[in-house]
Design a protein around this motif. Structure first.
Motif, PDB file in Angstrom:
ATOM      1  N   ARG A  11       0.824  -1.205   0.000  1.00 56.89           N
ATOM      2  CA  ARG A  11       0.000   0.000   0.000  1.00 56.89           C
ATOM      3  C   ARG A  11       0.868   1.269   0.000  1.00 56.89           C
ATOM      4  O   ARG A  11       0.556   2.245  -0.665  1.00 56.89           O
ATOM      5  N   LEU A  88      -4.185  -2.464  -9.746  1.00 61.24           N
ATOM      6  CA  LEU A  88      -3.009  -2.008  -9.015  1.00 61.24           C
ATOM      7  C   LEU A  88      -2.227  -0.991  -9.840  1.00 61.24           C
ATOM      8  O   LEU A  88      -1.709  -0.014  -9.299  1.00 61.24           O
ATOM      9  N   GLU A  91      -3.805   2.331  -9.515  1.00 61.40           N
ATOM     10  CA  GLU A  91      -3.549   2.940  -8.206  1.00 61.40           C
ATOM     11  C   GLU A  91      -2.139   3.515  -8.109  1.00 61.40           C
ATOM     12  O   GLU A  91      -1.934   4.572  -7.505  1.00 61.40           O
ATOM     13  N   LYS A  92      -1.167   2.830  -8.681  1.00 58.30           N
ATOM     14  CA  LYS A  92       0.230   3.242  -8.549  1.00 58.30           C
ATOM     15  C   LYS A  92       0.694   4.168  -9.673  1.00 58.30           C
ATOM     16  O   LYS A  92       1.724   4.839  -9.528  1.00 58.30           O
ATOM     17  N   PHE A  96       4.245   1.918 -11.367  1.00 60.96           N
ATOM     18  CA  PHE A  96       3.949   0.498 -11.578  1.00 60.96           C
ATOM     19  C   PHE A  96       4.647  -0.007 -12.834  1.00 60.96           C
ATOM     20  O   PHE A  96       4.744   0.694 -13.844  1.00 60.96           O
ATOM     21  N   LEU A 239      -4.372  -7.310  -1.750  1.00 58.08           N
ATOM     22  CA  LEU A 239      -4.922  -5.971  -2.023  1.00 58.08           C
ATOM     23  C   LEU A 239      -6.107  -5.620  -1.135  1.00 58.08           C
ATOM     24  O   LEU A 239      -6.663  -4.525  -1.245  1.00 58.08           O
TER      25      LEU A 239
END
Length: 243
Positions: A11, A88, A91-92, A96, A239
């Protein structure tokens, strides 16, 4: 490290690098290379179907094999593991990076964009003269060996036994794993190098490395944390922000 700490590390990570192997696509019903050698193909060695020597000897037979795998891939759909990795990435953002050993294109179909395909892609073929890559025709319109728009014969756009990984893709992956705060190793046996060494570089530089695989692998002793789960269930657990 326990699951709670692994979740917290992922996270808070600014840079996340992921390596995926055949286990991710198994949940979409795509057999591994050797598992696909059934029926007529069971009598062949892998090197008889996936090497430069085999292709020079019998390009029609090699293309017959790959055309069958191409049809199988098109019938498959991305699974929850593919979709969670695409989430993911969202989100990153720029932090990423995904390197896959799979050649089925399912990561891209699930929405992944910061992606390199280390072993190529079954949905495309490469002009034998110019090296240009083109999408294959639909299965019902595909004639093999296919011919490029330049009029040259094309070969499957995959890395065969005895060939090197694409230099630019491998270099990008090495840079991403060296800089990663957290690396995920998902559904790969860790037996094929140089891809198997990517996450070790993250660990050597002080990063956290998390393995998701139902069974132990050659990389397991080098991991910071291990989840003995399938790709989709392991990613869902990792996650999960509820705990």
């Amino acid at each position: 490290m326990d699951l709670h700490e692994a979740r917290a590390a992922l996270r808070s990570a600014r840079r996340v690098a992921v390596l995926t192997g055949a286990g991710v696509s198994a949940e979409s019903g795509i057999p591994t290379f050797r598992d696909a050698q059934t029926g007529h193909w069971a009598r062949f060695r892998p090197e008889d179907l996936a090497s430069p020597e085999a292709y020079r000897r019998d390009p029609e037979m090699v293309w017959e094999w790959y055309a069958g795998r191409y049809r199988d891939v098109l019938r498959a759909e991305p699974n929850e593991g593919h979709r969670l990795l695409a989430r993911l990435e969202r989100e990153k953002g720029d932090g990423f990076f995904l390197a896959t050993q799979n050649v089925d294109g399912l990561h891209a179909r699930a929405g992944s964009t910061r992606l390199v395909e280390l072993h190529g892609n079954l949905l495309t073929a490469r002009d034998e003269v110019t090296g240009e890559v083109f999408p294959l025709a639909a299965p019902d319109a595909l004639s093999t060996p296919p011919v490029s728009p330049n009029g040259n014969r094309m070969r499957p756009n995959v890395v065969w036994f005895g060939e090197f990984l694409p230099e630019d893709a491998l270099e990008a992956a090495e840079d991403a794993f060296a800089a990663a705060d957290v690396a995920l190793v998902i559904g790969t046996s860790g037996a094929v190098y140089p891809a198997a060494g990517l996450a070790v570089e993250t660990r050597n530089r002080g990063g956290t490395v998390i393995e998701i695989n139902p069974t132990e692998t050659e990389l397991t002793p080098r991991m910071t944390f291990r989840l003995r789960e399938t790709a989709s269930s392991g990613l869902a657990a990792l996650l999960d922000s509820g705990s």
